[in-house]
Design a protein around this motif. Structure first.
Motif, short mmCIF file in Angstrom:
data_model
loop_
_atom_site.label_atom_id
_atom_site.label_comp_id
_atom_site.label_asym_id
_atom_site.label_seq_id
_atom_site.Cartn_x
_atom_site.Cartn_y
_atom_site.Cartn_z
N GLU A 95 0.81 -1.22 0.00
CA GLU A 95 0.00 0.00 0.00
C GLU A 95 0.85 1.28 0.00
O GLU A 95 0.37 2.35 -0.39
N LYS A 96 2.07 1.18 0.52
CA LYS A 96 3.02 2.30 0.54
C LYS A 96 2.52 3.55 1.27
O LYS A 96 2.40 4.63 0.68
N PRO A 97 2.23 3.44 2.57
CA PRO A 97 1.98 4.67 3.33
C PRO A 97 3.27 5.46 3.46
O PRO A 97 4.35 4.98 3.11
N ASP A 98 3.17 6.68 3.98
CA ASP A 98 4.38 7.50 4.14
C ASP A 98 5.22 7.06 5.33
O ASP A 98 6.44 7.22 5.32
N LEU A 99 4.56 6.53 6.36
CA LEU A 99 5.29 6.16 7.58
C LEU A 99 4.58 5.01 8.28
O LEU A 99 3.35 5.02 8.41
N ILE A 100 5.36 4.03 8.72
CA ILE A 100 4.86 2.94 9.57
C ILE A 100 5.46 3.10 10.95
O ILE A 100 6.67 3.31 11.10
N ILE A 101 4.61 3.01 11.97
CA ILE A 101 5.07 3.00 13.36
C ILE A 101 4.88 1.58 13.88
O ILE A 101 3.75 1.09 13.96
N ALA A 102 5.98 0.91 14.23
CA ALA A 102 5.93 -0.50 14.60
C ALA A 102 6.24 -0.68 16.08
O ALA A 102 7.25 -0.18 16.58
N HIS A 103 5.36 -1.42 16.74
CA HIS A 103 5.53 -1.80 18.15
C HIS A 103 5.81 -3.31 18.12
O HIS A 103 4.90 -4.12 18.09
N ASN A 104 7.08 -3.67 18.12
CA ASN A 104 7.49 -5.04 17.80
C ASN A 104 7.17 -6.05 18.91
O ASN A 104 7.50 -5.80 20.07
N PRO A 105 6.59 -7.19 18.56
CA PRO A 105 6.33 -8.22 19.57
C PRO A 105 7.61 -8.89 20.07
O PRO A 105 7.65 -9.39 21.19
N ASP A 106 8.64 -8.91 19.23
CA ASP A 106 9.93 -9.50 19.60
C ASP A 106 10.99 -8.93 18.66
O ASP A 106 10.68 -8.11 17.79
N VAL A 107 12.22 -9.37 18.83
CA VAL A 107 13.30 -8.73 18.08
C VAL A 107 13.43 -9.26 16.65
O VAL A 107 14.11 -8.64 15.82
N GLN A 108 12.78 -10.39 16.33
CA GLN A 108 12.98 -11.01 15.03
C GLN A 108 11.78 -10.97 14.09
O GLN A 108 11.95 -10.82 12.88
N SER A 109 10.56 -11.10 14.61
CA SER A 109 9.40 -11.39 13.76
C SER A 109 9.16 -10.37 12.66
O SER A 109 8.80 -10.73 11.54
N TYR A 110 9.34 -9.09 12.96
CA TYR A 110 9.08 -8.04 11.96
C TYR A 110 10.35 -7.57 11.25
O TYR A 110 10.27 -6.71 10.36
N GLN A 292 8.79 12.94 16.54
CA GLN A 292 9.53 12.11 15.59
C GLN A 292 8.73 11.90 14.30
O GLN A 292 9.32 11.84 13.20
N ILE A 293 7.42 11.77 14.41
CA ILE A 293 6.58 11.64 13.22
C ILE A 293 6.77 12.86 12.31
O ILE A 293 7.00 12.73 11.11
N VAL A 294 6.68 14.05 12.90
CA VAL A 294 6.83 15.28 12.11
C VAL A 294 8.21 15.34 11.48
O VAL A 294 8.37 15.61 10.28
N GLN A 295 9.23 15.09 12.28
CA GLN A 295 10.61 15.17 11.78
C GLN A 295 10.84 14.18 10.65
O GLN A 295 11.46 14.50 9.63
N THR A 296 10.31 12.97 10.80
CA THR A 296 10.53 11.93 9.79
C THR A 296 9.77 12.24 8.50
O THR A 296 10.31 12.08 7.40
N LEU A 297 8.54 12.72 8.63
CA LEU A 297 7.76 13.04 7.44
C LEU A 297 8.35 14.22 6.67
O LEU A 297 8.30 14.26 5.44
N LEU A 298 8.89 15.18 7.39
CA LEU A 298 9.43 16.37 6.74
C LEU A 298 10.87 16.20 6.26
O LEU A 298 11.35 17.00 5.44
N SER A 299 11.53 15.17 6.74
CA SER A 299 12.94 14.98 6.37
C SER A 299 13.08 14.65 4.88
O SER A 299 12.30 13.88 4.32
N SER A 300 14.11 15.22 4.28
CA SER A 300 14.40 14.92 2.88
C SER A 300 15.17 13.62 2.71
O SER A 300 15.36 13.15 1.58
#
Length: 334
Positions: A95-110, A292-300
């Motif tokens: 789908e290609k959103p602009d930003l994904i925020i991930a809350h990882n269940p563990d260190v490997q799965s995602y 961080q959302i704002v900074q990441t979205l606005l970053s070139s």
């Protein structure tokens, strides 16, 4: 002479123009790039699950900023299912959103999927639980530091010179989660320095207070002189506290844990179910993730090109320092 007169007249006119502009105020030229750069952007949050204090608190704060600044915030709730979270991430890569925020269940799965997302041009911020793959940013607790603070507090209560048994029980959360792994390393590094400390139990409750209670009931039967408990999350470890209280040992066994600093946690300290919570402060984290959302979205910078971490401050909560305004409720954040 004529030239000087013309120059003076020009300067006077310029001064009048500037004065007129000052009287009308000034349009801030920085505003438009800021708001235009955010308007219409699409942000998607994949939590462990909704319906508990941490994720509901973060989401409430993120929703307010999204509505204010004109970007969209969607939530794909896996409801504690790693498989569902993996499917949600896979769908988002297409789908290609602009930003994904991930809350990882563990260190490997995602981990591989987060890398795939960045390779596809999607920026990724990890929230409070990391994977082994660094992304554009991580915002959350420094779990190693949380672990060292917890362990040192327990050594003070149960270690050399305390006159107590030194027996410690470790209640883990999800054994493959970043919080659990980094905390456990800190626990064992700290306890190894004091020969009086003896780890008599190390079991995982998998974030379930009922399991934590059952574990603690068994540990207390086997070790009635237990001195302390160190746990991964206050919502889970309150079960251990309940078992200790039911056994009449609330004054003998010191319970240390961590959490988001919500009102229920403060209430459980007041009730004597928990002794110390290392709070990573969900409202503060919500503000940090919004920045961080704002900074990441606005970053070139392109997705994955620049990687940063921000470890949010920690607060130690005990019966001696909590008050009416110490902890937060969800109603206050909405």
């Amino acid at each position: 002479m004529k030239f000087r007169s013309i120059l003076a007249a020009g300067l006077m006119a310029l001064g009048l123009v500037r004065a007129a502009h000052a009287d009308d105020g000034l349009d801030n030229p920085s505003r438009n790039p800021f708001y235009d750069g955010l308007k219409g952007k699409r942000v998607v949050f994949i939590p462990l699950a909704m319906g508990f204090d941490l994720t509901e608190g973060w989401a409430a704060i993120m929703r307010k900023q999204a509505a204010d600044l004109g970007y969209t915030l969607e939530i794909r709730d896996p409801n504690w299912s790693t498989d569902a979270g993996t499917r949600a991430l896979t769908a988002l890569i297409a789908e290609k959103p602009d930003l994904i925020i991930a809350h990882n269940p563990d260190v490997q799965s995602y981990a591989r999927l987060l890398k795939r997302a960045m390779d596809a041009g999607i920026k990724v911020v990890q929230l409070n639980l990391e994977s082994v793959v660094p992304t554009d940013a991580y915002v959350g607790a420094d779990w190693s530091r949380v672990g060292y603070i917890e362990a040192n507090a327990l050594v003070k209560q149960c270690g050399t010179g305390s006159g107590k048994s030194g027996k410690i029980a470790i209640i883990r959360g999800q054994p493959t989660a970043a919080s659990d792994l980094y905390e456990l390393y800190a626990y064992k590094q700290t306890f190894a320095k004091d020969p009086a400390i003896k780890i008599v139990s190390e079991q995982a409750a998998q974030y379930d207070p009922a399991k934590a209670r059952a574990i603690m009931e068994t540990v207390l039967q086997q070790h009635p002189d237990l001195c302390g408990v160190i746990g991964n999350w206050d919502n889970q470890d309150v079960g251990a506290g309940a078992a200790i209280q039911a056994a009449g040992k609330a004054n003998d066994v010191y319970v240390v844990t961590s959490g988001g600093g919500n009102q229920i946690g403060c209430d459980n300290i007041e009730k004597g179910l928990l002794d110390l919570i290392i709070s990573y402060d969900v409202p503060l984290q919500g503000n940090a993730i919004n920045q961080q959302i704002v900074q990441t979205l606005l970053s070139s910078a392109k997705a994955g090109e620049s990687k940063t971490s921000y470890y949010t401050p920690l607060t130690l909560l005990t019966k001696d320092n909590i008050g009416p305004r110490t902890c937060w409720s969800l109603d206050q954040l909405k």
